[in-house]
Design an enzyme around this catalytic site. Structure first.
Site, short mmCIF file in Angstrom:
data_model
loop_
_atom_site.label_atom_id
_atom_site.label_comp_id
_atom_site.label_asym_id
_atom_site.label_seq_id
_atom_site.Cartn_x
_atom_site.Cartn_y
_atom_site.Cartn_z
N GLU A 58 44.94 28.43 -7.83
CA GLU A 58 43.87 27.97 -6.61
C GLU A 58 43.92 29.15 -5.53
O GLU A 58 42.91 29.33 -5.21
CB GLU A 58 44.72 26.82 -6.15
CG GLU A 58 44.54 25.47 -6.70
CD GLU A 58 45.68 25.46 -7.78
OE1 GLU A 58 45.42 24.38 -8.63
OE2 GLU A 58 46.44 26.27 -7.82
N HIS A 127 51.98 15.28 -5.66
CA HIS A 127 50.45 14.99 -5.86
C HIS A 127 50.12 14.24 -4.94
O HIS A 127 48.87 13.59 -5.10
CB HIS A 127 50.27 14.40 -7.44
CG HIS A 127 50.60 15.57 -8.36
ND1 HIS A 127 51.93 15.84 -8.78
CD2 HIS A 127 49.74 16.39 -8.98
CE1 HIS A 127 51.83 17.03 -9.69
NE2 HIS A 127 50.58 17.00 -10.06
#
Length: 330
Positions: A58, A127
């Protein structure tokens, strides 16, 4: 207008903007595989140059998107899950958010960074984050948090056309909600403009993302008890439509902020502070927050589910604000 889901709205918005402007392209992890159904047929329509799969890095690909934006492209980055923004915090906060300012306006960063609020489904602590309030504290970023498909399409199209970096937080609890979506390719909702989702007179309930839909269900129940709820949807968290929120609270005299994120330093906290600072004399009761406790989220659904804002928690807060007594079970 045809009815479509939240995910359909994302797909339509991206497709229309890519068709409108050849500078718009997409990048992200496994977007060619169409993981969530928001890039159906995109490779065939636009080719691999404009639909780019990225490594699981990312910090790398979000930084690359920032560079692409600075040289004239308009990337839409799919970061999949909001928790995945954390590895790229340096690029987002040190480069993307600051570059237009530190270069005196000579650099533009027309970049949309999409990520899902993927909570409530036993995704566990790493998450399930809802981190939009962290980015509200960073100048230079715009933030949208749509609660339905209509707003999702209009706001995302507005975000793609904006010359500033925009973070799009997409609540998975809203995915299957359907709205009628305009066919007009120029349909855009301006960033910074909220919406009244339900008119009311007794309490203003300001919801964030999926909190809006929980508030609407609570409003239905409270209406049967004679309590009139006005549901306010900011839609954009940065800039925040403070005028709309204050107008509603001055009318009702009471406010509840419903926010799926953690309570401390939350969007609900900022909205509450705004109300107290600018509409204190209109208040007939304290401002209340219905949020998630300051704890990481467990895998166990039996422990996780009760942590989030619920109809029952909103109803209880509303009854306390108006001094109502809960009905005695039959």
């Amino acid at each position: 207008m045809a009815k479509a889901t939240y995910l359909d709205a994302i797909r339509q918005a991206q497709m229309e903007e890519m068709q409108r402007d050849e500078r718009v392209f997409m990048m992200g992890e496994d977007i060619r595989c169409n993981v969530f159904g928001t890039t159906t047929g995109f490779v065939d329509l636009f080719g691999e140059e404009r639909v780019r799969d990225t490594p699981i890095s990312e910090n790398g690909f979000i930084g690359a998107a920032g560079g692409a934006a600075m040289v004239g492209m308009r990337p839409i980055v799919d970061a999949t899950i909001s928790s995945f923004l954390f590895p790229a915090m340096d690029q987002i906060c040190s480069i993307i958010a600051k570059s237009r300012y530190i270069y005196g306006g000579q650099a533009r960063l027309p970049l949309v960074l999409r990520s899902c609020l993927f909570y409530g489904n036993s995704n566990a602590a790493q998450h399930s984050d809802r981190p939009y309030s962290m980015f509200m504290n960073m100048p230079g970023l715009k933030i949208i948090a749509p609660s339905n498909a209509y707003d999702m399409k209009g706001l995302l199209k507005g975000a793609v056309r904006d010359d500033n970096p925009v973070l799009s937080f997409e609540d998975s609890t809203c995915w299957m909600n359907k709205s009628e979506l305009p066919d007009d390719p120029d349909f855009v909702i301006p960033l910074g403009k909220g919406d009244i989702k339900r008119e009311g007179t007794d309490i203003s309930v300001i919801g964030v993302a999926g909190g809006v839909n929980v508030a609407l269900r609570a409003a239905e129940q409270l209406a049967r008890e004679g309590i009139s709820i006005e549901v306010v949807d900011p839609r954009t968290l940065a800039p925040l439509d403070r005028d709309l929120i204050l107008q509603s609270v001055r009318k009702t005299g009471r406010a509840i902020c419903v926010d799926p994120a953690h309570m401390t330093c939350s969007a609900a906290s900022e909205i509450s502070a705004t109300i107290v600072e600018h509409a204190f004399h209109a208040l007939r009761a304290p401002v209340m927050r219905v949020t998630t406790p300051d704890t990481h989220l467990p895998f166990s659904p039996h422990i996780e589910k009760p942590l989030y804002p619920s109809v029952e928690r909103i109803v209880d807060a509303a009854r306390r604000l108006v001094g109502a007594v809960a009905p005695v079970p039959a």
